[in-house]
Design an enzyme around this catalytic site. Structure first.
Site, PDB file in Angstrom:
ATOM      1  N   GLN A 204       0.827  -1.200   0.000  1.00 26.19           N
ATOM      2  CA  GLN A 204       0.000   0.000   0.000  1.00 26.19           C
ATOM      3  C   GLN A 204       0.862   1.251   0.000  1.00 26.19           C
ATOM      4  O   GLN A 204       0.349   2.355  -0.107  1.00 26.19           O
ATOM      5  CB  GLN A 204      -0.867   0.040   1.277  1.00 26.19           C
ATOM      6  CG  GLN A 204      -1.917  -1.028   1.366  1.00 26.19           C
ATOM      7  CD  GLN A 204      -2.555  -1.067   2.746  1.00 26.19           C
ATOM      8  OE1 GLN A 204      -2.310  -1.980   3.524  1.00 26.19           O
ATOM      9  NE2 GLN A 204      -3.370  -0.069   3.082  1.00 26.19           N
ATOM     10  N   PHE A 235      -5.843  -4.333   3.465  1.00 27.23           N
ATOM     11  CA  PHE A 235      -6.560  -4.024   4.714  1.00 27.23           C
ATOM     12  C   PHE A 235      -5.678  -3.397   5.785  1.00 27.23           C
ATOM     13  O   PHE A 235      -5.937  -3.543   6.979  1.00 27.23           O
ATOM     14  CB  PHE A 235      -7.261  -5.288   5.251  1.00 27.23           C
ATOM     15  CG  PHE A 235      -8.113  -5.977   4.220  1.00 27.23           C
ATOM     16  CD1 PHE A 235      -9.254  -5.363   3.739  1.00 27.23           C
ATOM     17  CD2 PHE A 235      -7.747  -7.217   3.702  1.00 27.23           C
ATOM     18  CE1 PHE A 235     -10.037  -5.976   2.748  1.00 27.23           C
ATOM     19  CE2 PHE A 235      -8.519  -7.834   2.721  1.00 27.23           C
ATOM     20  CZ  PHE A 235      -9.664  -7.215   2.242  1.00 27.23           C
ATOM     21  N   GLU A 239       0.691  -1.846   4.645  1.00 27.82           N
ATOM     22  CA  GLU A 239       1.118  -0.438   4.732  1.00 27.82           C
ATOM     23  C   GLU A 239       2.598  -0.379   5.108  1.00 27.82           C
ATOM     24  O   GLU A 239       3.393   0.192   4.383  1.00 27.82           O
ATOM     25  CB  GLU A 239       0.256   0.331   5.745  1.00 27.82           C
ATOM     26  CG  GLU A 239       0.629   1.812   5.808  1.00 27.82           C
ATOM     27  CD  GLU A 239      -0.293   2.669   6.666  1.00 27.82           C
ATOM     28  OE1 GLU A 239      -1.469   2.311   6.845  1.00 27.82           O
ATOM     29  OE2 GLU A 239       0.167   3.720   7.148  1.00 27.82           O
ATOM     30  N   ARG A 317      -5.082   7.340  16.975  1.00 31.09           N
ATOM     31  CA  ARG A 317      -6.422   7.269  16.389  1.00 31.09           C
ATOM     32  C   ARG A 317      -7.413   6.621  17.365  1.00 31.09           C
ATOM     33  O   ARG A 317      -8.574   7.017  17.423  1.00 31.09           O
ATOM     34  CB  ARG A 317      -6.412   6.543  15.040  1.00 31.09           C
ATOM     35  CG  ARG A 317      -7.715   6.664  14.280  1.00 31.09           C
ATOM     36  CD  ARG A 317      -7.628   6.125  12.860  1.00 31.09           C
ATOM     37  NE  ARG A 317      -7.141   7.103  11.909  1.00 31.09           N
ATOM     38  CZ  ARG A 317      -7.897   8.031  11.304  1.00 31.09           C
ATOM     39  NH1 ARG A 317      -9.180   8.097  11.547  1.00 31.09           N
ATOM     40  NH2 ARG A 317      -7.372   8.888  10.457  1.00 31.09           N
ATOM     41  N   ALA A 518      -5.930   5.209   5.536  1.00 31.81           N
ATOM     42  CA  ALA A 518      -6.763   6.203   6.211  1.00 31.81           C
ATOM     43  C   ALA A 518      -8.016   6.526   5.390  1.00 31.81           C
ATOM     44  O   ALA A 518      -8.594   7.607   5.557  1.00 31.81           O
ATOM     45  CB  ALA A 518      -5.956   7.471   6.515  1.00 31.81           C
ATOM     46  N   GLU A 720     -12.840   2.523   5.466  1.00 29.27           N
ATOM     47  CA  GLU A 720     -12.756   1.967   6.816  1.00 29.27           C
ATOM     48  C   GLU A 720     -14.012   2.139   7.674  1.00 29.27           C
ATOM     49  O   GLU A 720     -14.361   1.232   8.434  1.00 29.27           O
ATOM     50  CB  GLU A 720     -11.577   2.591   7.578  1.00 29.27           C
ATOM     51  CG  GLU A 720     -10.230   2.297   6.989  1.00 29.27           C
ATOM     52  CD  GLU A 720      -9.165   3.211   7.576  1.00 29.27           C
ATOM     53  OE1 GLU A 720      -9.150   4.402   7.218  1.00 29.27           O
ATOM     54  OE2 GLU A 720      -8.380   2.741   8.405  1.00 29.27           O
TER      55      GLU A 720
HETATM   56  N1  MTE Z   1     -11.157  -3.038   0.163  1.00 28.05           N
HETATM   57  C1  MTE Z   1     -10.601  -4.116  -0.417  1.00 28.05           C
HETATM   58  N2  MTE Z   1     -11.320  -4.800  -1.331  1.00 28.05           N
HETATM   59  N3  MTE Z   1      -9.345  -4.541  -0.105  1.00 28.05           N
HETATM   60  C2  MTE Z   1      -8.582  -3.880   0.837  1.00 28.05           C
HETATM   61  O1  MTE Z   1      -7.449  -4.257   1.110  1.00 28.05           O
HETATM   62  N4  MTE Z   1      -8.482  -1.988   2.445  1.00 28.05           N
HETATM   63  C3  MTE Z   1      -9.252  -1.071   3.293  1.00 28.05           C
HETATM   64  C4  MTE Z   1     -10.290  -0.319   2.461  1.00 28.05           C
HETATM   65  N5  MTE Z   1     -11.025  -1.227   1.620  1.00 28.05           N
HETATM   66  C5  MTE Z   1      -9.151  -2.730   1.481  1.00 28.05           C
HETATM   67  C6  MTE Z   1     -10.462  -2.330   1.089  1.00 28.05           C
HETATM   68  C7  MTE Z   1      -8.437  -0.094   3.995  1.00 28.05           C
HETATM   69  S1  MTE Z   1      -7.676  -0.564   5.415  1.00 28.05           S
HETATM   70  C8  MTE Z   1      -8.317   1.202   3.567  1.00 28.05           C
HETATM   71  S2  MTE Z   1      -7.469   2.351   4.471  1.00 28.05           S
HETATM   72  C9  MTE Z   1      -8.924   1.655   2.315  1.00 28.05           C
HETATM   73  O2  MTE Z   1      -9.603   0.605   1.628  1.00 28.05           O
HETATM   74  C10 MTE Z   1      -7.818   2.225   1.415  1.00 28.05           C
HETATM   75  O3  MTE Z   1      -8.280   2.600   0.177  1.00 28.05           O
HETATM   76  P1  MTE Z   1      -9.039   3.984  -0.127  1.00 28.05           P
HETATM   77  O4  MTE Z   1      -8.355   5.038   0.668  1.00 28.05           O
HETATM   78  O5  MTE Z   1      -8.888   4.144  -1.566  1.00 28.05           O
HETATM   79  O6  MTE Z   1     -10.451   3.786   0.320  1.00 28.05           O
HETATM   80  N1  HPA Z   2      -4.479   5.756   8.997  1.00 26.94           N
HETATM   81  C1  HPA Z   2      -3.814   4.814   8.311  1.00 26.94           C
HETATM   82  N2  HPA Z   2      -2.531   4.797   8.181  1.00 26.94           N
HETATM   83  C2  HPA Z   2      -1.829   5.754   8.765  1.00 26.94           C
HETATM   84  C3  HPA Z   2      -2.456   6.765   9.496  1.00 26.94           C
HETATM   85  C4  HPA Z   2      -3.854   6.760   9.612  1.00 26.94           C
HETATM   86  O1  HPA Z   2      -4.485   7.629  10.235  1.00 26.94           O
HETATM   87  N3  HPA Z   2      -1.506   7.578   9.980  1.00 26.94           N
HETATM   88  C5  HPA Z   2      -0.342   7.055   9.546  1.00 26.94           C
HETATM   89  N4  HPA Z   2      -0.523   5.960   8.817  1.00 26.94           N
HETATM   90 MO1  MOS Z   3      -6.076   1.281   6.114  1.00 27.02          MO
HETATM   91  S1  MOS Z   3      -5.763   0.424   7.976  1.00 27.02           S
HETATM   92  O1  MOS Z   3      -5.682   2.855   6.715  1.00 27.02           O
HETATM   93  O2  MOS Z   3      -4.685   0.714   5.340  1.00 27.02           O
END
Ligand code: MTE
Ligand code: HPA
Ligand code: MOS
Length: 771
Positions: A204, A235, A239, A317, A518, A720
């Site tokens: 990520q 998920f 990261e 958080r 995030a 999230e």
């Molecule tokens: N959806 C899918 N299908 N797979 C993933 O790994 N990760 C989640 C969410 N939805 C995830 C998911 C997490 S932890 C985050 S922070 C967000 O997607 C990140 O993507 P976005 O910021 O584009 O929503």
């Molecule tokens: N969310 C997810 N990842 C992060 C954050 C947060 O708020 N801060 C630093 N890494």
């Molecule tokens: Mo989502 S836990 O912020 O990758």
């Protein structure tokens, strides 16, 4: 600009760009990529001890084994043995001491995985075992932390609690969670000229992987290129953790000068890489006779694992969501990042938010039990206000609060009161099965807690045939970010989305990026791509204006064409004309979130650009003989602003909810008394299956609710927040248990509410009610 006359505009239900490839198996993940000749595969040697001094390492037999091209331990690292994402001194390979069972000590690259595996068995490591610290309690007692414990101080909580009419106190825990993405961690490192290296990483955070590889190899950032087309789920687990895998592959590739692929088997993935933080909470709450909170003192002790990793952000958080949707005039929230000899805990969907909410929701229930009121009544007197009672404990005013109305709407639409009565009737006529019902409100702050991460870049080229190449710093993990950003570009140019080529994220195209995390991926990268596309569009409008002899303001992009009144050129013709006139068809775009600030020392500021709001009502049945539970119904109302893509958002809400259910009901991480993870595969670690999806599962997006602050096309983040809606399931199970004692007692039931845990809490209620 968001009309429906082109295919794939924003606010339309266009399917994920890779949907067909996902379901037909044609989507290319790193393990599907054809590997270059001479590619090597990797086996890891892991510490069998949770805590041990490493006396000696002998790799000579392994290095001499057939097919082996490189064997590395900490001593072979040419740069720095440090992959810390935030702090420092977090080793890639154990150096002198192993701090968790499963910590990588040695890595072996060979022609095949089998040869690497056999050679790894020949590595001789002598350990001297040390006493491990395995529990949150023990670390907390020993004041053993991974960084300086943070706190939020608002008003004078201790004084206020002394003056409160009523006080309750208690303890509750929530478990950790393995990410269980379908694609386990993987990297393919390909050495180039000199010490250049390209790494395909399932991450990520390509920029952080680039930093980690550069530190470990002792080369500059511009020697390292990271590429990721897509992940098979992440998920939060990819990261920071992806750096471990990518850096080991790069270290081996740099040494043997051959391409090296490292793919973790599921069991190793679960043992070697970090999980959600489990927490132990202790709370004391002061409140008046209506249940209105005057004061809350909440200690949040988190398992941080062997190193800090992202715990600083996660615990921050959690502290910033210890209020959830409630105004708390005096708050003392203390975080305790407990250092344990277990694998480092890391980001997981919600990033501490879900954990912080568990504490306050338990406290709200406790107040209700104490006063003999309904939990929902107690919630209602504590909602944030709009004019007053609207400042969070960390000092950010809540200016966009729609929770009271949103909850009203949901409760009316699903006839919450009627369903409570039906449950009373059911429970009165059933002895073995008991039903429960609960509502969970979720207010979630959007933006990275660390302000510097709230920036993004994009790179767009328009070619002379009118086709568009799109690149940005965000990564695709299944969440639909790429299609959303492509929709933005398609809407700006008013061209069908089929003309927009989605391309892999690469650190040499868009540099210095933030993680896709995030939930801010589309907010940040959508805006950056918007800015890049607008720049090119302005240039093209100038050329078209000259061509038609009108000012550029009179040029309109519409339905794949560029108009001046009734005259028009196709988008492709305009692109060709722009090139002919020697004007650039390529642009970068940049965006940073406005209006946010945060002081990490005092834990005060306005870290969130806005909040999202949602609520869920869940109904469950428990079997009082076996402790089994089922979610019978879940009704969700979620605010996603003006959705960029309602069908993608629906999928995100459904997926997040079920993932949250798993965390709270069936997924349980168990370590033995030596610190070995016992639950490292699907046979011992139970994730939800398709039959766990509630038979009645209705998700509604709040309509007519454009974001009040300017985000990309007024959308809101979605990734999230809905995970926390699943806390309704845990609360409904508690409700069912509590009903067996006539609502008089607080159930002793932590998360996850597994059948064993439910059974024990039922037994406990029976004994206390009888006593
Ligand atoms: N959806 C899918 N299908 N797979 C993933 O790994 N990760 C989640 C969410 N939805 C995830 C998911 C997490 S932890 C985050 S922070 C967000 O997607 C990140 O993507 P976005 O910021 O584009 O929503
Ligand atoms: N969310 C997810 N990842 C992060 C954050 C947060 O708020 N801060 C630093 N890494
Ligand atoms: Mo989502 S836990 O912020 O990758």
């Amino acid at each position: 600009m968001d009309g429906g006359d082109i295919r794939g505009a924003v606010h339309t239900n266009i399917r994920h760009d890779s949907a067909v490839k996902h379901v037909t198996g044609k989507a290319v993940y790193i393990d599907d990529m054809p590997v270059p000749p001479d590619s090597q595969e990797v086996a890891l040697v892991l510490s069998p001890h949770a805590h041990a001094r490493i006396v000696s390492i002998d790799t000579s037999a392994a290095a001499a084994a057939p097919g082996v091209s490189a064997v590395v331990s900490a001593a072979d690292i040419p740069g720095k043995n440090d992959i810390a994402p935030v702090f420092s001194d977090e080793p890639l390979l154990a150096d002198g001491v192993a701090e968790y069972a499963g910590m990588p000590v040695v890595a072996v690259a060979a022609d095949t995985y089998d040869l690497a595996f056999s050679a790894a068995k020949l590595v001789r490591i002598e350990y001297e075992e040390l006493a491990p610290v395995l529990s949150i309690e023990e670390a907390w007692e020993k004041e053993q932390y991974t960084y300086k414990p943070p706190r939020i101080v608002f008003g004078d909580a201790e004084a206020a609690i002394g003056n409160s009419a009523n006080v309750v106190s208690g303890e509750v825990r929530c478990g950790g969670q393995d990410h269980f993405y379908l694609e386990s961690h993987i990297a393919l490192a390909i050495p180039g000229e000199d010490r250049d290296i390209t790494v395909h990483s399932s991450t990520q955070h390509p920029t952080e992987v680039q930093h980690g590889v550069s530190h470990v190899l002792g080369v500059a950032l511009n020697d390292v290129t990271i590429e990721v087309r897509r992940m098979g789920g992440a998920f939060g687990g990819k990261e920071s953790q992806a750096t471990i895998i990518a850096a080991i592959a790069a270290l081996l590739a740099d040494k043997c000068r051959k391409p090296v692929k490292l793919r973790l088997r599921r069991d190793d993935d679960m043992i070697v890489t970090g999980k959600r933080h489990d927490f132990l909470f202790r709370y004391r709450i002061g409140f008046d006779d209506d249940g209105c909170i005057d004061s809350a003192v909440i200690d949040m002790a988190a398992r941080s694992g062997n190193v800090a990793d992202l715990s600083g952000g996660v615990v921050a958080r959690a502290l910033c969501h210890g209020d959830n949707a409630y105004f708390i005039p005096n708050a003392l929230f203390r975080g305790w990042p407990c250092k344990t000899n277990t694998v480092s805990n890391t980001a997981f969907r919600g990033f501490g938010g879900p954990q912080g909410m568990i504490a306050i929701e338990t406290a709200i229930e406790h107040i209700a039990r104490d006063l003999g009121k309904s939990v929902d009544e107690v919630r209602a007197v504590n909602w944030y206000g709009t004019e007053d009672r609207n400042v969070t404990p960390y000092g950010q005013p809540v200016t966009d609060n729609i929770m009271p109305e949103l909850v009203d709407r949901l409760t009316r639409e699903v006839d919450y009161d009627g369903r409570k009565k039906a449950i009373d009737a059911f429970n009165a006529s059933h002895t073995t099965l008991k039903k429960g019902i609960a509502l969970m409100p979720v207010k979630f702050g959007i933006s990275f807690n660390a302000p510097m991460l709230n920036q993004a870049g994009a790179l767009i080229h328009v070619y002379t045939d009118g086709s568009v190449h799109l690149n940005h710093g965000g990564t695709e993990m299944g969440q639909g970010l790429f299609v959303k950003v492509a929709q933005v570009v398609s809407s700006v140019f008013q061209i069908d989305i089929d003309n927009v080529k989605i391309s892999a994220t690469r650190t040499d195209k868009v540099p210095n990026t933030a993680p896709t995390a995030a939930s801010a991926g589309s907010d940040l990268n959508g805006m950056a791509a918007f800015n890049a596309a607008e720049e090119i569009k302005t240039r093209m409008a100038g050329i078209a204006g000259d061509h038609f002899g009108v000012p550029p303001e009179d040029i309109e992009f519409r339905q794949n064409r560029v108009y001046a009144g009734n005259e028009s050129l196709s988008f492709a013709e305009t692109a060709q004309l722009t090139w002919n006139q020697r004007v650039s068809l390529s642009a970068t775009g940049y965006y940073r979130t406005p209006d946010i600030h945060w002081d990490g020392d005092s834990m005060t500021g306005s870290p969130f650009y806005y909040f999202t709001y949602g609520a869920c009502i869940a109904e469950v049945a428990i079997d009082t003989l076996t402790g089994e539970s089922r979610v019978l119904a879940a009704d969700i109302l979620q605010d996603v602003g003006a959705s960029l893509n309602p069908s993608i958002d629906l999928g995100q809400i459904e997926g997040a909810f079920v993932q949250g259910m798993g965390w709270l009901t069936s997924e349980e991480l168990v370590w033995d008394d030596k610190g070995h993870l016992m639950t490292h595969g699907p046979s011992t670690y139970k994730i939800p299956g398709s039959r766990d999806v509630p038979p009645h599962f209705k998700v509604h997006l709040l309509d007519d609710a454009p974001n009040r602050v300017p985000t990309i096309f007024r959308s809101k983040a979605v990734g999230e927040p809905p995970l926390m809606l699943a806390i309704s399931v845990w609360l409904a199970i508690r409700d069912a248990v509590s009903r067996t004692g006539d609502y008089k007692l607080m159930p002793k039931l932590d998360a996850p509410a597994t059948p064993e845990a439910i059974l024990m809490s039922l037994e406990d209620i029976k004994q206390r009610a009888g006593a």
